[in-house]
Design a protein around this motif. Structure first.
Motif, mmCIF file in Angstrom:
data_model
loop_
_atom_site.group_PDB
_atom_site.id
_atom_site.type_symbol
_atom_site.label_atom_id
_atom_site.label_comp_id
_atom_site.label_asym_id
_atom_site.label_seq_id
_atom_site.Cartn_x
_atom_site.Cartn_y
_atom_site.Cartn_z
ATOM 1 N N ASN A 134 1.491 -2.358 7.305
ATOM 2 C CA ASN A 134 0.191 -2.893 6.893
ATOM 3 C C ASN A 134 0.165 -3.328 5.428
ATOM 4 O OD1 ASN A 134 -1.634 -2.653 9.294
ATOM 5 N ND2 ASN A 134 -0.929 -0.533 9.193
ATOM 6 N N SER A 135 1.326 -3.658 4.893
ATOM 7 C CA SER A 135 1.406 -4.174 3.520
ATOM 8 C C SER A 135 1.653 -5.678 3.561
ATOM 9 C CB SER A 135 2.531 -3.481 2.748
ATOM 10 O OG SER A 135 2.153 -2.172 2.400
ATOM 11 N N PRO A 136 0.665 -6.477 3.155
ATOM 12 C CA PRO A 136 0.828 -7.937 3.198
ATOM 13 C C PRO A 136 2.086 -8.434 2.474
ATOM 14 C CG PRO A 136 -1.440 -7.367 2.733
ATOM 15 C CD PRO A 136 -0.675 -6.086 2.694
ATOM 16 N N SER A 137 2.487 -7.713 1.416
ATOM 17 C CA SER A 137 3.676 -8.153 0.662
ATOM 18 C C SER A 137 4.927 -8.160 1.538
ATOM 19 C CB SER A 137 3.897 -7.258 -0.562
ATOM 20 O OG SER A 137 4.029 -5.913 -0.165
ATOM 21 N N LEU A 150 4.034 -15.588 -2.303
ATOM 22 C CA LEU A 150 3.407 -16.677 -1.546
ATOM 23 C C LEU A 150 3.920 -18.032 -2.027
ATOM 24 C CD1 LEU A 150 -0.297 -15.388 -1.485
ATOM 25 C CD2 LEU A 150 1.277 -15.410 0.445
ATOM 26 N N GLU A 151 4.040 -18.135 -3.345
ATOM 27 C CA GLU A 151 4.547 -19.370 -3.965
ATOM 28 C C GLU A 151 5.975 -19.653 -3.498
ATOM 29 O OE1 GLU A 151 2.862 -20.610 -8.246
ATOM 30 O OE2 GLU A 151 4.427 -19.076 -8.263
ATOM 31 N N ALA A 152 6.799 -18.596 -3.510
ATOM 32 C CA ALA A 152 8.205 -18.731 -3.106
ATOM 33 C C ALA A 152 8.322 -19.129 -1.638
ATOM 34 C CB ALA A 152 8.951 -17.419 -3.362
ATOM 35 N N ILE A 195 0.815 -1.228 0.000
ATOM 36 C CA ILE A 195 0.000 0.000 0.000
ATOM 37 C C ILE A 195 0.850 1.281 0.000
ATOM 38 C CG2 ILE A 195 -2.108 -1.052 0.859
ATOM 39 C CD1 ILE A 195 -1.477 -0.125 3.636
ATOM 40 N N LEU A 196 2.159 1.136 -0.099
ATOM 41 C CA LEU A 196 3.014 2.333 -0.184
ATOM 42 C C LEU A 196 2.642 3.276 -1.335
ATOM 43 C CD1 LEU A 196 6.669 1.263 0.732
ATOM 44 C CD2 LEU A 196 5.354 3.123 1.752
ATOM 45 N N PRO A 197 2.372 2.762 -2.549
ATOM 46 C CA PRO A 197 2.023 3.675 -3.647
ATOM 47 C C PRO A 197 0.784 4.538 -3.376
ATOM 48 C CG PRO A 197 2.465 1.470 -4.496
ATOM 49 C CD PRO A 197 2.412 1.363 -3.008
ATOM 50 N N ILE A 198 -0.093 4.060 -2.483
ATOM 51 C CA ILE A 198 -1.320 4.795 -2.149
ATOM 52 C C ILE A 198 -1.000 6.147 -1.488
ATOM 53 C CG2 ILE A 198 -3.366 4.716 -0.627
ATOM 54 C CD1 ILE A 198 -3.598 2.967 -3.128
ATOM 55 N N LEU A 199 0.152 6.212 -0.835
ATOM 56 C CA LEU A 199 0.506 7.428 -0.085
ATOM 57 C C LEU A 199 0.494 8.676 -0.956
ATOM 58 C CD1 LEU A 199 3.427 6.240 2.251
ATOM 59 C CD2 LEU A 199 0.991 6.335 2.733
#
Length: 287
Positions: free
Chosen positions: A204-207, A245-247, A182-186
């Motif tokens: 709060n960024s799941p990544s 997630l795969e990794a 969500i960083l780009p949202i800033l």
């Protein structure tokens, strides 16, 4: 990307292949509101059930008429860029699910400007704890979130449950057209009511939280779905999160849904024959 392009990439309404930016949002609200009314006519319902002390901490339960003990439960988290919509429009998915003996729970949380990102994440986690305490007999717990709701569902997957004294056995998660970094949202107007700092966005960024996912690959199947006509940045976010997630060795499937945009990719889940609905039912052994 410059600021204008970031704003455009993170404005889902600009990318619909079906109608204009304003029309697609108005149509979305109309469709999911009507679908929720239909679901309330079909199912037994428990509305505005508290899962916490706060005014916004309520959920709606859609209950199938079944005598089966094998009753899966889907917790649904609405989108709306953390500042729009509510559980009042997000019961529509119950329509095909209750016919298959599945309970649907639509969760509210305090949207901005009343709620901030840390509060919203904390609330949806609390809703999961409340649901498993109240419905301990369910055969499986599943999550489904759309857009901002997919972000919040991914944050639920990233929870350290030790502080909650419970460990939900989440068997599946459907993350539809979500944002996982969500960083780009800033730097967009989306952040004006949210008032997120970089620090808040990072935590709060799941990544960023994939390494601490406590779910096992054998017990939880994650579906990351994206619309063909989502913006390139939304599509990239889903692809990158899926790869992460795969990794990490998790059981994840990427679903690229043709002929859909950011809005009808979830609206169509009112239809039992829709690709994502069938996938969700199959995940629960209810196909």
């Amino acid at each position: 990307m410059n600021k204008e392009e970031i704003q455009r990439q993170y404005s889902p309404r600009q990318w619909s292949h079906r109608m204009s930016a304003d029309d697609v949002v108005n149509a979305h609200v109309k469709v999911i509101t009507a679908g929720t009314e239909r679901a309330r006519g079909l199912a037994q319902t428990l509305l505005n059930v508290p899962y916490g002390e706060g005014d916004g901490e309520k959920l709606d339960v859609y209950i199938p008429s079944t005598t089966s003990l094998d009753v899966p439960l889907v917790i649904c988290i609405h989108g709306g860029y953390w500042q729009f919509l509510s559980k009042e429009e997000f019961g529509f998915m119950a329509v095909p699910l209750i016919h298959k003996g599945v309970v649907l729970v639509a969760v509210d949380y305090d949207i901005a400007p009343k709620g901030n990102m840390d509060l919203m994440v904390s609330q949806v986690r609390k809703s999961v704890v409340s649901v498993i305490q109240q419905y301990s007999h369910i055969s499986g717990l599943y999550l489904c979130g759309h857009s901002a709701g997919a972000h919040l569902a991914a944050m639920i997957l990233s929870t350290d449950w030790s502080q909650y004294n419970v460990t939900p056995q989440i068997k599946g998660a459907f993350l539809v057209s979500g944002i996982y970094d969500i960083l780009p949202i800033l730097s967009t107007t989306v952040n004006e009511p949210l008032k997120m700092t970089e620090e808040v966005a990072v935590r709060n960024s799941p990544s960023n939280l994939v390494p601490q996912l406590k779910i096992s690959s054998s017990s939880c199947h994650i579906v990351v779905a994206v619309a063909q006509h989502d913006s390139p940045e939304f599509r990239k976010q889903s692809e990158q999160y899926c790869k992460a997630l795969e990794a990490a060795g998790l059981n994840v499937t990427m679903e690229d849904v043709p002929n859909t945009d950011h809005f009808d990719v979830i609206e169509k889940m009112i239809d039992g024959d829709y690709r994502l609905t069938k996938l969700l039912l199959k995940m629960m052994g209810k196909d």
